[in-house]
Design a protein around this motif. Structure first.
Motif, PDB file in Angstrom:
ATOM      1  N   LEU A 142      15.558 -13.483  45.226  1.00  0.00           N
ATOM      2  CA  LEU A 142      15.596 -14.883  44.805  1.00  0.00           C
ATOM      3  C   LEU A 142      14.717 -15.183  43.598  1.00  0.00           C
ATOM      4  CD1 LEU A 142      15.372 -16.501  48.357  1.00  0.00           C
ATOM      5  CD2 LEU A 142      17.422 -16.168  46.964  1.00  0.00           C
ATOM      6  N   PHE A 143      13.930 -14.206  43.155  1.00  0.00           N
ATOM      7  CA  PHE A 143      13.091 -14.459  41.984  1.00  0.00           C
ATOM      8  C   PHE A 143      13.809 -13.930  40.746  1.00  0.00           C
ATOM      9  CE2 PHE A 143       9.564 -14.211  39.029  1.00  0.00           C
ATOM     10  CZ  PHE A 143       8.866 -15.376  39.334  1.00  0.00           C
ATOM     11  N   PRO A 144      14.038 -14.790  39.749  1.00  0.00           N
ATOM     12  CA  PRO A 144      14.828 -14.378  38.576  1.00  0.00           C
ATOM     13  C   PRO A 144      14.098 -13.365  37.714  1.00  0.00           C
ATOM     14  CG  PRO A 144      13.869 -16.541  38.209  1.00  0.00           C
ATOM     15  CD  PRO A 144      13.588 -16.195  39.641  1.00  0.00           C
ATOM     16  N   SER A 145      14.855 -12.582  36.992  1.00  0.00           N
ATOM     17  CA  SER A 145      14.282 -11.599  36.079  1.00  0.00           C
ATOM     18  C   SER A 145      13.625 -12.289  34.889  1.00  0.00           C
ATOM     19  CB  SER A 145      15.377 -10.657  35.576  1.00  0.00           C
ATOM     20  OG  SER A 145      14.867  -9.823  34.544  1.00  0.00           O
ATOM     21  N   HIS A 146      12.447 -11.807  34.544  1.00  0.00           N
ATOM     22  CA  HIS A 146      11.759 -12.334  33.363  1.00  0.00           C
ATOM     23  C   HIS A 146      12.079 -11.494  32.132  1.00  0.00           C
ATOM     24  CE1 HIS A 146       9.285  -8.980  34.649  1.00  0.00           C
ATOM     25  NE2 HIS A 146       8.626  -9.013  33.511  1.00  0.00           N
ATOM     26  N   ARG A 147      12.968 -10.524  32.292  1.00  0.00           N
ATOM     27  CA  ARG A 147      13.283  -9.603  31.200  1.00  0.00           C
ATOM     28  C   ARG A 147      14.566  -9.966  30.466  1.00  0.00           C
ATOM     29  NH1 ARG A 147       9.993  -5.171  31.618  1.00  0.00           N
ATOM     30  NH2 ARG A 147       9.029  -4.770  33.656  1.00  0.00           N
ATOM     31  N   GLU A 148      15.392 -10.823  31.075  1.00  0.00           N
ATOM     32  CA  GLU A 148      16.646 -11.172  30.408  1.00  0.00           C
ATOM     33  C   GLU A 148      16.954 -12.655  30.588  1.00  0.00           C
ATOM     34  OE1 GLU A 148      20.026 -10.143  33.717  1.00  0.00           O
ATOM     35  OE2 GLU A 148      19.355  -8.512  32.420  1.00  0.00           O
ATOM     36  N   CYS A 149      17.669 -13.206  29.634  1.00  0.00           N
ATOM     37  CA  CYS A 149      18.010 -14.625  29.638  1.00  0.00           C
ATOM     38  C   CYS A 149      19.044 -14.910  30.721  1.00  0.00           C
ATOM     39  CB  CYS A 149      18.548 -15.030  28.267  1.00  0.00           C
ATOM     40  SG  CYS A 149      19.147 -16.740  28.182  1.00  0.00           S
ATOM     41  N   ALA A 150      18.748 -15.930  31.549  1.00  0.00           N
ATOM     42  CA  ALA A 150      19.684 -16.302  32.603  1.00  0.00           C
ATOM     43  C   ALA A 150      20.934 -16.972  32.046  1.00  0.00           C
ATOM     44  CB  ALA A 150      18.996 -17.241  33.598  1.00  0.00           C
ATOM     45  N   GLY A 151      20.893 -17.355  30.754  1.00  0.00           N
ATOM     46  CA  GLY A 151      22.048 -17.994  30.143  1.00  0.00           C
ATOM     47  C   GLY A 151      23.045 -17.023  29.554  1.00  0.00           C
ATOM     48  N   CYS A 152      22.549 -16.094  28.712  1.00  0.00           N
ATOM     49  CA  CYS A 152      23.459 -15.185  28.014  1.00  0.00           C
ATOM     50  C   CYS A 152      23.248 -13.719  28.369  1.00  0.00           C
ATOM     51  CB  CYS A 152      23.318 -15.375  26.506  1.00  0.00           C
ATOM     52  SG  CYS A 152      21.687 -14.938  25.854  1.00  0.00           S
ATOM     53  N   GLY A 153      22.161 -13.413  29.079  1.00  0.00           N
ATOM     54  CA  GLY A 153      21.926 -12.039  29.500  1.00  0.00           C
ATOM     55  C   GLY A 153      21.203 -11.165  28.497  1.00  0.00           C
ATOM     56  N   ARG A 154      20.884 -11.704  27.320  1.00  0.00           N
ATOM     57  CA  ARG A 154      20.190 -10.864  26.334  1.00  0.00           C
ATOM     58  C   ARG A 154      18.755 -10.588  26.787  1.00  0.00           C
ATOM     59  NH1 ARG A 154      16.203 -13.022  23.404  1.00  0.00           N
ATOM     60  NH2 ARG A 154      16.074 -15.295  23.144  1.00  0.00           N
ATOM     61  N   PRO A 155      18.187  -9.457  26.353  1.00  0.00           N
ATOM     62  CA  PRO A 155      16.791  -9.153  26.709  1.00  0.00           C
ATOM     63  C   PRO A 155      15.846 -10.197  26.115  1.00  0.00           C
ATOM     64  CG  PRO A 155      17.921  -7.190  25.920  1.00  0.00           C
ATOM     65  CD  PRO A 155      18.826  -8.345  25.620  1.00  0.00           C
ATOM     66  N   LEU A 156      14.855 -10.597  26.899  1.00  0.00           N
ATOM     67  CA  LEU A 156      13.825 -11.508  26.419  1.00  0.00           C
ATOM     68  C   LEU A 156      12.672 -10.674  25.868  1.00  0.00           C
ATOM     69  CD1 LEU A 156      13.783 -14.134  29.320  1.00  0.00           C
ATOM     70  CD2 LEU A 156      14.782 -14.411  27.030  1.00  0.00           C
ATOM     71  N   GLU A 157      12.372 -10.876  24.602  1.00  0.00           N
ATOM     72  CA  GLU A 157      11.323 -10.098  23.948  1.00  0.00           C
ATOM     73  C   GLU A 157       9.955 -10.530  24.451  1.00  0.00           C
ATOM     74  OE1 GLU A 157      12.178  -7.630  22.164  1.00  0.00           O
ATOM     75  OE2 GLU A 157      14.310  -8.132  22.094  1.00  0.00           O
ATOM     76  N   GLY A 158       9.032  -9.570  24.440  1.00  0.00           N
ATOM     77  CA  GLY A 158       7.694  -9.827  24.943  1.00  0.00           C
ATOM     78  C   GLY A 158       6.950 -10.919  24.194  1.00  0.00           C
ATOM     79  N   GLY A 159       7.275 -11.116  22.919  1.00  0.00           N
ATOM     80  CA  GLY A 159       6.545 -12.084  22.117  1.00  0.00           C
ATOM     81  C   GLY A 159       7.066 -13.498  22.199  1.00  0.00           C
ATOM     82  N   GLU A 160       8.279 -13.691  22.735  1.00  0.00           N
ATOM     83  CA  GLU A 160       8.831 -15.045  22.782  1.00  0.00           C
ATOM     84  C   GLU A 160       8.398 -15.760  24.058  1.00  0.00           C
ATOM     85  OE1 GLU A 160      13.160 -15.456  23.473  1.00  0.00           O
ATOM     86  OE2 GLU A 160      13.184 -13.258  23.544  1.00  0.00           O
ATOM     87  N   PRO A 161       8.399 -17.086  24.036  1.00  0.00           N
ATOM     88  CA  PRO A 161       7.927 -17.834  25.213  1.00  0.00           C
ATOM     89  C   PRO A 161       8.861 -17.671  26.406  1.00  0.00           C
ATOM     90  CG  PRO A 161       8.897 -19.323  23.601  1.00  0.00           C
ATOM     91  CD  PRO A 161       8.780 -17.984  22.924  1.00  0.00           C
ATOM     92  N   LEU A 162       8.277 -17.732  27.611  1.00  0.00           N
ATOM     93  CA  LEU A 162       9.068 -17.701  28.829  1.00  0.00           C
ATOM     94  C   LEU A 162       9.348 -19.142  29.252  1.00  0.00           C
ATOM     95  CD1 LEU A 162       7.618 -14.861  31.126  1.00  0.00           C
ATOM     96  CD2 LEU A 162       9.848 -14.949  30.005  1.00  0.00           C
ATOM     97  N   LEU A 163      10.630 -19.497  29.268  1.00  0.00           N
ATOM     98  CA  LEU A 163      11.053 -20.838  29.653  1.00  0.00           C
ATOM     99  C   LEU A 163      11.807 -20.746  30.975  1.00  0.00           C
ATOM    100  CD1 LEU A 163      12.459 -21.973  26.182  1.00  0.00           C
ATOM    101  CD2 LEU A 163      10.200 -22.505  27.143  1.00  0.00           C
ATOM    102  N   PHE A 164      11.340 -21.482  31.965  1.00  0.00           N
ATOM    103  CA  PHE A 164      11.960 -21.424  33.296  1.00  0.00           C
ATOM    104  C   PHE A 164      12.714 -22.711  33.571  1.00  0.00           C
ATOM    105  CE2 PHE A 164      11.977 -22.235  37.883  1.00  0.00           C
ATOM    106  CZ  PHE A 164      12.535 -21.053  38.341  1.00  0.00           C
ATOM    107  N   GLU A 165      14.003 -22.576  33.883  1.00  0.00           N
ATOM    108  CA  GLU A 165      14.827 -23.712  34.264  1.00  0.00           C
ATOM    109  C   GLU A 165      15.086 -23.665  35.762  1.00  0.00           C
ATOM    110  OE1 GLU A 165      18.408 -24.202  32.087  1.00  0.00           O
ATOM    111  OE2 GLU A 165      17.405 -24.766  30.218  1.00  0.00           O
ATOM    112  N   GLU A 166      14.612 -24.682  36.459  1.00  0.00           N
ATOM    113  CA  GLU A 166      14.754 -24.715  37.914  1.00  0.00           C
ATOM    114  C   GLU A 166      16.204 -24.869  38.334  1.00  0.00           C
ATOM    115  OE1 GLU A 166      13.084 -27.337  41.721  1.00  0.00           O
ATOM    116  OE2 GLU A 166      12.169 -27.529  39.739  1.00  0.00           O
TER     117      GLU A 166
END
Length: 236
Positions: free
Chosen positions: A138-162
């Motif tokens: 139930l905990f979402p991955s912090h490594r990929e975008c929940a919208g498009c699936g692309r990898p989230l780079e380490g330097g970009e901000p982590l945005l969480f949508e409930e």
């Protein structure tokens, strides 16, 4: 995990096992003054349970509980006492009945190890909350975008949508999102990357706990009672 009074002298006991998930059973005489169960029924006490199970019955019959590590020494601190109840309620909520639960059992033991080693309750609570959700899927991955699936780079901000729930890139953000600070993102990555270090003092724990709370609430539709009490009592 929990106990409830039954008749004049008995108790119903919920407990977590390695190989059969959560169980509920009757401990006869547990409320008596000379009960052999005395000291064995504190929340999150680790013990060896002898029980008997009959097909078709919801409750097992508990013959004995031998405490291996009592949680009582931790309960003298208010924060730890409330945290133990919160851990127990989470396990009772997210662990299936009668199914192998080795990962959850190891998480519970690891969390207690850290508390006995002197780790602050806030650190143990945040670590446990993230991992109990991750083990439940139930905990979402912090490594990929929940919208498009692309990898989230380490330097970009982590945005969480409930509403999804999940972490998204800026281009996929579609509503209100919680932005983790750099410290919060680092703490979350550290929690997900390995065991809990009792000597570590990570920052931005309230941010990480907030993400876990939102993910938990999205799944359940409400907050767990013990977590509400913990937050209201400690003001966080």
């Amino acid at each position: 995990l929990t106990t409830h009074a039954l008749r004049e002298k008995d108790r119903i006991v919920s407990f977590l096992t390695r190989d059969a998930g959560t169980k509920r059973g009757v401990a006869r005489g547990a409320r008596g003054p000379r009960s052999s169960f005395a000291g064995a029924l504190e929340p999150m006490t680790e013990g060896r349970v002898m029980y008997f199970e009959k097909e078709g019955r919801d409750l097992v019959s508990i013959n004995s509980i031998e405490p291996l590590r009592s949680s009582f020494p931790l309960s003298g601190d208010l924060e730890n006492a409330l945290l133990l109840s919160a851990l127990a309620e989470s396990l009772q909520t997210f662990v299936s009945d009668s199914e192998p639960a080795e990962p959850f059992f190891r998480l519970a033991r690891h969390s207690l190890d850290a508390l006995f080693a002197g780790a602050p309750g806030a650190i143990v609570g945040a670590y446990f909350d993230v991992w109990v959700l991750k083990l439940s899927g139930l905990f979402p991955s912090h490594r990929e975008c929940a919208g498009c699936g692309r990898p989230l780079e380490g330097g970009e901000p982590l945005l969480f949508e409930e509403g999804r729930p999940g972490f998204v890139g800026a281009e996929c953000r579609r509503g209100e999102a919680v932005r983790l600070s750099r410290e919060g993102a680092e703490t979350l990555r550290a929690i997900l990357s390995g065991p809990l270090d009792p000597q570590a003092r990570p920052s931005a724990l309230t941010e990480v706990s907030g993400i876990a709370r939102r993910a938990r609430r999205h799944f359940l539709g409400h907050e767990l009672k013990s977590h509400r009490v913990l937050a209201e009592t400690l003001g966080g």
